[in-house]
Scaffold this motif. Structure first.
Motif, mmCIF file in Angstrom:
data_model
loop_
_atom_site.group_PDB
_atom_site.id
_atom_site.type_symbol
_atom_site.label_atom_id
_atom_site.label_comp_id
_atom_site.label_asym_id
_atom_site.label_seq_id
_atom_site.Cartn_x
_atom_site.Cartn_y
_atom_site.Cartn_z
ATOM 1 N N GLY A 1 12.257 -10.032 2.524
ATOM 2 C CA GLY A 1 13.114 -11.199 2.706
ATOM 3 C C GLY A 1 12.670 -12.042 3.892
ATOM 4 N N ALA B 1 20.000 -15.534 -4.910
ATOM 5 C CA ALA B 1 20.355 -16.335 -3.733
ATOM 6 C C ALA B 1 19.303 -17.441 -3.635
ATOM 7 C CB ALA B 1 20.355 -15.470 -2.483
ATOM 8 N N SER C 1 17.015 -20.559 -2.878
ATOM 9 C CA SER C 1 16.844 -21.553 -1.822
ATOM 10 C C SER C 1 15.772 -22.561 -2.174
ATOM 11 C CB SER C 1 16.616 -20.889 -0.460
ATOM 12 O OG SER C 1 15.690 -19.872 -0.533
ATOM 13 N N LYS D 1 20.621 -13.846 4.915
ATOM 14 C CA LYS D 1 19.421 -14.122 4.123
ATOM 15 C C LYS D 1 18.315 -13.129 4.488
ATOM 16 C CE LYS D 1 16.215 -18.001 3.420
ATOM 17 N NZ LYS D 1 15.860 -17.762 2.030
ATOM 18 N N PRO E 1 19.686 -8.224 1.210
ATOM 19 C CA PRO E 1 19.810 -9.674 1.347
ATOM 20 C C PRO E 1 20.946 -10.226 0.481
ATOM 21 C CG PRO E 1 17.508 -9.076 1.153
ATOM 22 C CD PRO E 1 18.301 -7.827 0.934
ATOM 23 N N THR E 2 21.399 -11.427 0.833
ATOM 24 C CA THR E 2 22.607 -12.012 0.255
ATOM 25 C C THR E 2 22.826 -11.758 -1.235
ATOM 26 O OG1 THR E 2 21.938 -13.793 1.711
ATOM 27 C CG2 THR E 2 24.042 -14.023 0.624
ATOM 28 N N VAL F 1 17.918 -21.524 6.177
ATOM 29 C CA VAL F 1 18.713 -20.320 6.433
ATOM 30 C C VAL F 1 20.190 -20.688 6.612
ATOM 31 C CG1 VAL F 1 19.002 -18.312 7.912
ATOM 32 C CG2 VAL F 1 16.710 -19.239 7.521
ATOM 33 N N GLU G 1 21.851 -21.397 3.244
ATOM 34 C CA GLU G 1 22.182 -20.209 2.452
ATOM 35 C C GLU G 1 23.345 -19.445 3.078
ATOM 36 O OE1 GLU G 1 19.137 -17.707 0.746
ATOM 37 O OE2 GLU G 1 20.399 -15.948 1.040
ATOM 38 N N THR G 2 23.366 -19.392 4.404
ATOM 39 C CA THR G 2 24.429 -18.656 5.083
ATOM 40 C C THR G 2 25.796 -19.289 4.819
ATOM 41 O OG1 THR G 2 22.819 -18.142 6.784
ATOM 42 C CG2 THR G 2 25.115 -17.711 7.320
#
Lengths: 423, 386
Positions: free
Chosen positions: A32, A62, A64, B9, B133-134, B219, B222-223
């Motif tokens: 990650g 997740a 991005s 993340k 991770p998330t 980051v 996503e957080t």
């Protein structure tokens, strides 16, 4: 009624898909936070700038990718409008973020209908896809189906996939193998229920049970699709690239992933070494320690992943966001190499024959010789390395041969077979 | 027992901060258990010593273990395993059966169970969970819901079907493959255990999440989403840990532009998260080993006990007044078009982007319709009809 729809909807698609050309598929994974998304987007942007019709897909739940491209993305590929310096006119670059529910609805409709019938599920029908998306493995399956759709559709020359971090990515890629077994279980139980007591159960369970023909259809459909997915991930046009940064924990995880990929018969064609401290910063007092450690890590990656090429990308003064910067980043990363080429010769499972008989070679780059176990039963060879187990179906001449010897040297497991007496 | 979920993340420093919090809490006199729920375990890498699937003392009053799904199955799910094996062996080999025993999602499930096990020993005051991770963490938090759906819709049917079949096929081939009553008992037991953990996780007095992030745009984005999802799943978050903040001496030269950008991101974090901020500076080398982790805890918590609750928060609230019922859910950062609300019998179905949850309504509210749903200032307010 959902039962009869199964055959009509599924068969033509399967038949057509089998004959279509498969494009180049590049999968990125790594620990990650190492920069997988940036690297995947940069690869696609650079490939598009060189004239390829490129698609970049995010398969990490997740997501991005949208954040990195500075665009809002959905499950349908969206064309990114941009003029890149030096790029041909009519640049073809698309991006999408895979949504498990969407893919499930779209690709798994027939199976869903079947599952609904089999599970004798009644009532709130519109939420069935929702529940199925919660079943173990459903997310991974949906992601692979979406990748496959675009890989076979003919609309793209290269499909770049931004996978989830290592652990999840391995599960994703191993899924077609696992799912075949899991479905076998499911089918057996349900088939048994249906065939033994259908007449009786109809009255007791007060719910419809499908008959044997439905099971045969479903089995054929599921297994054919899974076989196609398996061909996609281990095909000659697919490769995995591992992204690392010059940090101990990151490199350790990539080394483990490299062994696991080999065990699952997946081809790895490059390592991307990301976030290297630039020369200009390396001389500053704060970064001196850092740059000394980095030099050691780089040497180690070069050595331990050999013969894979190590592509390098510097740490930037700023986050790499937006198409233009991603394309520049890609150009620097590949430094003249083709972003969509296979960057290393196949280094993978191989069967060969010499004077002593047949042998099987399986690269297990970082496996500890003490922790590798090999066994043969009926038509398959079983290899266990670390926490991963794998069964390799053997070609016919070897299926009947006995296991001779197994030796692990320099990251290559060589298993020899002894022909059956009189055979 | 206090439960701290450390998530964020990939690559932001979750493991490092989980261990730092654990060592810091032990220094305040707590007996601490550290659980790694990330299938790509890195407690060992971070400590510079191996940890493994069995509880290992890593420092005075700190015990750690890395949950291994395969071992958990061997240890406590022999009945479920036996059935799967019998079934698979019928058409395949033992080792193929072994391969199939670890299916996606199992790691998350086993991690949940492990929290309950730590609590059951009664020997620990704090359990720090180093989450995956998330994406996987959200799946872990969703698991109890998924299992509940299965149990409510399919389980009894399967069990009744099997009971019905058993006498008919007792001595046949099919009879051998039919799950035994013990199998159903085991599934039920598993369900009970996961429900127990759910109670622990949703109790904000006991459990809080701590989100680790770096001051970088991707980051932070996503957080922000992860924070809203945690709220949706009913898990309270009590602090943000901003990791790797560039110190002044590093941001002076070549990294000047980067440092300026970071300051802007920090401002943005302060403005957009209504949570206490903890900070850890970027180091010129990797933080590894007990001594460095202790020093990090000191830098982050500055003498405070990491096991403290840094903020009081209850992300989902149900209130009733004058025959009306209102449900409030904190959804920081969510926008209107991303939220969907439906009432279905005794459940409220709420979707935020690609995360969805069914919230069980108390019996007295079952069957009511949604009269209005409004999202204001990061708070979803649902009014139920009579």
């Amino acid at each position: 009624m959902s039962i009869t729809r199964l055959r009509a909807r599924a068969s033509p698609a399967v038949a057509a898909g089998d004959t279509l050309r498969v494009v180049r598929v590049v999968l990125y994974t790594g620990k990650g936070g190492v920069g997988k998304t940036t690297t995947a987007a940069a690869t696609a942007a650079h490939a598009a700038a060189r004239g390829a019709r490129a698609l970049v897909l995010s398969a990490d739940p997740a997501h991005s990718l949208g954040d990195v491209l500075g665009e809002r993305l959905g499950p349908e590929p969206r064309r990114l409008a941009a003029a890149l310096r030096g790029a041909p006119r009519g640049l073809s670059l698309h991006a999408a973020e895979i949504d498990a529910r969407f893919a499930m609805e779209r690709h798994w409709g027939a199976v869903r209908d079947w599952l609904v019938a089999v599970f004798r599920y009644q009532g709130i029908d519109e939420t069935v896809a929702e529940e199925l998306a919660l079943l173990p493995g459903a997310e991974e399956l949906a992601a692979l189906l979406a990748v496959e759709e675009h890989a076979r559709g003919g609309a793209f020359d290269v499909v770049v996939v931004d996978c989830a971090p290592t652990g999840s990515a391995l599960r994703l890629l191993a899924l077609p193998d696992l799912a075949r077994g899991a479905f076998r279980v499911l089918l057996r139980v349900q088939q048994m229920l249906a065939s033994v007591v259908t007449p009786l159960a109809r009255s007791v369970l007060a719910a419809p049970l499908p008959d044997a023909a439905v099971f045969r259809d479903a089995e054929a459909l599921i297994f054919r699709r899974l076989l196609r997915l398996r061909r996609l991930v281990s095909g000659a046009q697919t490769s995995v690239r591992l992204v690392v940064t010059p940090e101990r924990m990151v490199i350790d995880e990539a080394l483990r992933a490299h062994t696991d990929l080999a065990l699952f018969d997946l081809r790895c064609d490059a390592v991307v070494m990301n976030r290297l401290l630039p020369e200009a910063a390396a001389h500053e007092p704060f970064f001196q320690d850092w740059s000394r450690v980095q030099a050691e890590r780089v040497a180690e990656v070069e050595e331990r992943f050999a013969p894979l090429p190590v592509l390098r990308a510097p740490l930037r003064e700023d986050e790499v966001i937006g198409l233009a910067r991603l394309a520049e980043h890609g150009a620097e990363l590949f430094a003249g190499r083709e972003p969509d080429a296979l960057l290393a010769p196949p280094e993978r499972l191989r069967f060969a024959k010499d004077a002593a008989g047949y042998r099987l070679e399986l690269p297990l780059p970082h496996a500890d010789p003490g922790a590798v176990e090999v066994a043969k039963r009926e038509g398959a060879l079983f290899v266990a390395a670390g926490g991963v187990r794998r069964s390799l179906p053997l070609p016919r001449p070897l299926a009947r041969a006995a296991l001779g010897s197994a030796r692990l040297a320099e990251g290559l497991l060589v298993v020899r077979f002894v022909p059956e007496a009189g055979g | 027992m206090r439960v701290l979920l450390v998530t964020g993340k990939g690559g932001v420093g979750k493991t490092t901060h989980a261990l730092a919090a654990a060592l810091g809490a032990a220094a305040h006199g707590h007996r601490v258990f550290v659980l790694s729920a990330d299938p790509a375990h890195s407690l060992g890498d971070s400590l510079g010593r191996s940890v493994g699937a069995r509880a290992t003392e890593i420092a005075p009053h700190v015990v750690a273990r890395e949950v291994n799904a395969q071992e958990e199955l061997d240890r406590s799910w022999s009945e479920i395993q036996r059935w799967l094996r019998a079934l698979l062996r019928d058409g395949a080999d033992d080792l193929v059966a072994e391969e199939l025993l670890v299916f996606p999602g199992l790691e998350e499930l086993m991690a949940l169970r492990a929290v309950r096990e730590v609590e059951a020993t009664g020997e620990f005051d704090v359990c720090v969970v180093d989450c995956a991770p998330t994406g996987s963490t959200l799946r872990m938090l969703r698991f109890p819901d998924a299992l509940r759906i299965f149990m409510q819709n399919f389980f009894e049917l399967e069990r009744r079907g099997a009971r019905l079949l058993r006498p008919l096929v007792a001595r046949t081939h099919a009879g051998r493959l039919l799950p035994r009553e013990e199998f159903f008992d085991a599934v039920e037991r598993l369900y009970g255990e996961v429900e127990d953990v759910r109670q622990i996780l949703l109790d904000e007095a006991r459990t809080t999440a701590r989100l680790v992030l770096n001051p970088a745009r991707v980051v932070v984005d996503e957080t922000r989403r992860a924070y809203a999802y945690l709220c949706l799943y009913g898990v309270a978050t009590d602090a943000l840990i901003v990791n790797r903040v560039m110190p002044a001496e590093a941001g002076a030269g070549w990294f000047g532009k980067w440092a300026a950008k970071e300051r802007a991101e920090l401002e943005e974090i302060r403005a957009s998260f209504a949570l206490p901020l903890l900070q850890a500076p970027l180091r010129s080398h990797e933080v590894r080993g007990e001594a460095e982790l202790r020093a990090l805890a000191e830098a982050v918590y500055a003498g405070r006990d990491p096991a403290e609750r840094f903020a009081e928060a209850r992300p989902i609230r149900i209130t009733r007044a004058a025959g009306r019922a209102r449900i409030e859910i904190d959804l920081p950062g969510a926008s209107k078009e991303e939220v969907e609300v439906t009432a279905r019998g005794d459940e409220l179905f709420v979707r935020v982007r690609d995360a969805a949850r069914r919230i069980a309504l108390p019996a007295s509210l079952a069957g009511r319709s949604v009269r209005s749903a409004r999202l204001e200032a990061g708070r979803l307010r649902i009014e139920l009809g009579p």
